[in-house]
Design an enzyme around this catalytic site. Structure first.
Site, PDB file in Angstrom:
ATOM      1  N   GLY A 128       0.847  -1.188   0.000  1.00 21.28           N
ATOM      2  CA  GLY A 128       0.000   0.000   0.000  1.00 21.28           C
ATOM      3  C   GLY A 128       0.875   1.228   0.000  1.00 21.28           C
ATOM      4  O   GLY A 128       1.421   1.625  -1.034  1.00 21.28           O
ATOM      5  N   HIS A 150     -27.174  17.991  11.938  1.00 22.13           N
ATOM      6  CA  HIS A 150     -28.397  17.311  11.502  1.00 22.13           C
ATOM      7  C   HIS A 150     -29.028  16.494  12.627  1.00 22.13           C
ATOM      8  O   HIS A 150     -30.151  16.007  12.477  1.00 22.13           O
ATOM      9  CB  HIS A 150     -28.104  16.371  10.321  1.00 22.13           C
ATOM     10  CG  HIS A 150     -28.072  17.046   8.979  1.00 22.13           C
ATOM     11  ND1 HIS A 150     -27.043  17.855   8.577  1.00 22.13           N
ATOM     12  CD2 HIS A 150     -28.943  17.016   7.937  1.00 22.13           C
ATOM     13  CE1 HIS A 150     -27.277  18.290   7.343  1.00 22.13           C
ATOM     14  NE2 HIS A 150     -28.431  17.804   6.940  1.00 22.13           N
ATOM     15  N   GLU A 208      -4.557   7.283  -2.545  1.00 23.75           N
ATOM     16  CA  GLU A 208      -3.512   8.052  -3.240  1.00 23.75           C
ATOM     17  C   GLU A 208      -2.548   8.711  -2.258  1.00 23.75           C
ATOM     18  O   GLU A 208      -2.199   9.886  -2.376  1.00 23.75           O
ATOM     19  CB  GLU A 208      -4.126   9.071  -4.194  1.00 23.75           C
ATOM     20  CG  GLU A 208      -4.763   8.360  -5.384  1.00 23.75           C
ATOM     21  CD  GLU A 208      -5.098   9.300  -6.530  1.00 23.75           C
ATOM     22  OE1 GLU A 208      -4.270  10.161  -6.862  1.00 23.75           O
ATOM     23  OE2 GLU A 208      -6.175   9.141  -7.098  1.00 23.75           O
TER      24      GLU A 208
END
Lengths: 263, 387
Positions: B134, B344, B369
């Site tokens: 990764g 909310h 990325e």
């Protein structure tokens, strides 16, 4: 080959703008200037007609010099030519005078077969100009257009009139007024957005349109605004009681009363 | 003019306005359903293609509109403002799919792939991440060996965007192609068309975020492609990857910026409509301060990203600013969505309200990325911490 004129107007985006709660006047700084939504449907109608029958589409806009931005958008959508009708003497013109100015400007552009406008603009919402323009140009005025074909110098138009379809045939030239129900406006291609701001357009001033300053602008406009009011719409709630049959009957009666169901 | 268009050209302003309209009309109404059902919408992707959203920076000769990076990031920002999944599809298609071919491909490769990619007939993907490689991209194991004029590729890739749908056309696969004289791995990029024998692309399901985007696992099993499919020169794969990620970071930053903007707008609207204790909750100072902080951070994020784009467009080294923009914009979105859900209240936890989707979609941005930690490594190296 059709010669098609499409009228577009730059308006403040009233859907996103804020308003002075006291006077009802729009806060101009809060609103972006956009092409009037109905007018984009007019452009789409004009482009479809051109693509089907061949010809040229000329977009015409009356307004201050910054209305050129809206003409650039018309280029991005695909119109062939743009004309900006702009003169300090035109400032403050009401809908009647606007119709007169547009009619005179269009008259100077040469032969045309179809004039397309939006039905109404979101800043004034008078829906006057297309009617007045058709009177000045002596053209039949067609609204609520659902489908359109051109054959043998006639426009064959399907209209959605209330809850019925009408099919009518009318000799060219003709004026068509478009709304958001007329079509779905294409999204411009990025490549066209890139090139549209650099394209040339014709500017027509009072000298090109003809007439004198006292006919135009505030001086020539019979409309006087005596006040503005803010309307608040409230929805009422109504309950239909009874057995299921009674409820259905009650609902049917109300739908018929409001002409939503007619038979 | 929006105040955030200050200093931008008419071209950029028009672009924003038109993409916003497109996104609100063609994407926003379907976003929640597509997310719920994990559906990659070919219909919407084709509409985005028709508009020219694939290959935004590609020059005209290869079929692109040749706009600048700022324009590209404004486009990604505006799409991400309504939906992260579609922002991801556009960002990955441009930065990771088209980017390597456009910047490193030879003339033949560019002529072969770019026009079809720009038209949106097919999508390209970038095969970098592996199950065990990764952040440590150097640990990748997928290898390519030359045999009778062909690359023979073996290995696997994971989390590859735009790699499995019926539109997936080609993958730029990073492979170990040998050992360099200094003993390090020689890494090269090889173009592998989808459908090549030995190349299997499997769609990944059960994602938390970007559920309407196409994410795949790729398997290469004695997959053979012609030697000429090598992208650029042999051994340049690592450099190509770093450069591609520098560009890609700008687009991820744009996704964070757009997502933050969208979440902030939802929160502001809701706070003005929601009344408690007899008044809109936006008029409680504790809430108005949250909204003020959101607006401020978004403003700063936008300025940082646009500056990084302008530096790239001017040909100035922008790697540090790209890492800063990616780090900052994604973390700003994190703070904004957190408070936006809080504003909310209970409704923010329900799928009926779009804000929960923004809350989930945000989380990729600090991971994909280059994680936030990797960005901090890039920045700390650039400012001289280790030299």
């Amino acid at each position: 080959m059709l010669s098609i004129i499409v009228c577009i107007k730059q308006v403040p985006d009233t859907n996103r703008a804020s308003f002075d709660p006291r006077t009802g006047a729009i806060n101009r700084a809060s609103a972006e200037n956009i092409a009037n939504p109905d007018d984009l449907h007019a452009v789409e109608l004009a482009l479809k007609l051109r693509d089907a029958c061949g010809g040229r589409v000329t977009a015409i806009s009356m307004g201050p010099p910054r209305a050129a931005d809206t003409l650039a958008e018309a280029y991005a959508l695909g119109v062939d030519d743009c004309v900006l009708v702009s003169d300090p003497a035109f400032a403050g013109s009401d809908s009647l005078v606007t119709g007169k100015i547009l009619a005179r400007a269009i008259g100077k552009l040469g032969r045309f077969d179809v004039v397309v406008t939006g039905f109404e603009a979101i800043d004034g919402n008078t829906a006057h100009v297309s009617y007045q323009l058709s009177e000045f140009l002596g053209l039949p005025h067609i609204t609520q257009i659902h489908d359109l074909m051109i054959e043998d110098g006639h426009a064959v138009i399907e209209r959605l009139y209330g809850h019925e379809y009408q099919k009518i045939r009318v000799e060219l030239p003709v004026l068509l007024a478009a709304t958001r129900n007329t079509n779905r406006v294409r999204a411009p291609r990025l490549a066209d957005l890139k090139s549209c701001t650099g394209k040339d357009f014709t500017v027509m001033t009072m000298a090109d349109v003809g007439g004198s300053a006292d006919e135009y602008g505030t001086a020539g406009s019979p409309t006087v605004v005596i006040g503005t009011e803010v309307f608040a719409h409230s929805r009422g709630r109504e309950e239909i009681r009874g057995t299921t049959d009674e409820k259905v009957e009650g609902l049917m009666q109300r739908l018929k009363k409001h002409n939503i169901l007619r038979y | 003019m929006h105040d955030y268009d200050f200093g931008l050209s008419e071209e950029h302003r028009l672009l924003r306005q038109n993409i916003r309209e497109f996104a609100e009309k063609e994407i926003a109404p379907y976003a929640q359903d597509l997310d719920e059902n994990e559906t990659f919408s070919l219909d919407i992707v084709k509409k985005m293609a028709a508009m020219g959203l694939f290959g935004i920076v590609v020059s005209e000769e290869y079929g692109g509109p040749h706009m600048d990076y700022l324009a590209y990031c404004i486009a990604v920002e505006e799409i991400s403002r309504v939906d992260g999944s579609h922002g991801a599809t556009v960002a990955a298609a441009n930065s990771l799919g088209i980017g390597p071919i456009y910047y490193f491909g030879n003339e033949k490769q560019k002529k072969e792939w770019l026009p079809r990619l720009c038209k949106g007939e097919i999508l390209a993907s970038f095969g970098l991440t592996e199950p065990e490689a990764g952040s440590d991209a150097g640990a990748s194991k997928t290898n390519g060996k030359l045999d009778k004029g062909q690359w023979v590729i073996n290995g696997s890739k994971i989390f590859i965007t735009n790699s499995t749908s019926e539109m997936a056309g080609v993958c730029t696969v990073q492979c170990v192609t040998g050992t360099k004289p200094d003993g390090k791995k020689e890494v090269s990029c090889i173009l592998v068309p989808n459908g090549t024998k030995g190349f299997t692309a499997k769609k990944m399901h059960k994602k938390m975020m970007w559920r309407a985007s196409d994410t795949g696992e790729l398997y290469f099993d004695d997959c053979r492609v012609p030697e000429e499919n090598l992208l650029g020169k042999r051994g340049e794969g690592f450099h190509q990857m770093l450069s591609t990620l520098d560009n890609g970071r700008l687009a991820i930053a744009a996704m964070g910026l757009g997502g933050a903007q969208g979440a902030y707008e939802l929160a502001l609207k809701y706070s003005k409509e929601r009344r408690q204790f007899g008044q809109p909750i936006s008029t409680f100072q504790v809430n108005s301060f949250k909204l003020a902080d959101m607006a401020t951070e978004i403003e700063a994020a936008r300025n940082l990203l646009y500056k990084a784009c302008m530096m790239k467009d001017a040909g100035i080294p922008f790697g540090k600013q790209a890492a800063m923009a990616k780090l900052y914009c994604s973390e700003v979105m994190g703070r904004v969505v957190d408070e936006a859900v809080q504003l909310h209240g209970g409704y923010g936890l329900m799928k009926e309200y779009n804000i929960e989707r923004f809350y989930r979609d945000y989380k990729l941005l600090t991971i994909g990325e280059g994680t936030s930690e990797i960005q901090r490594i890039v920045i700390s190296r650039q400012i001289g911490c280790y030299s």
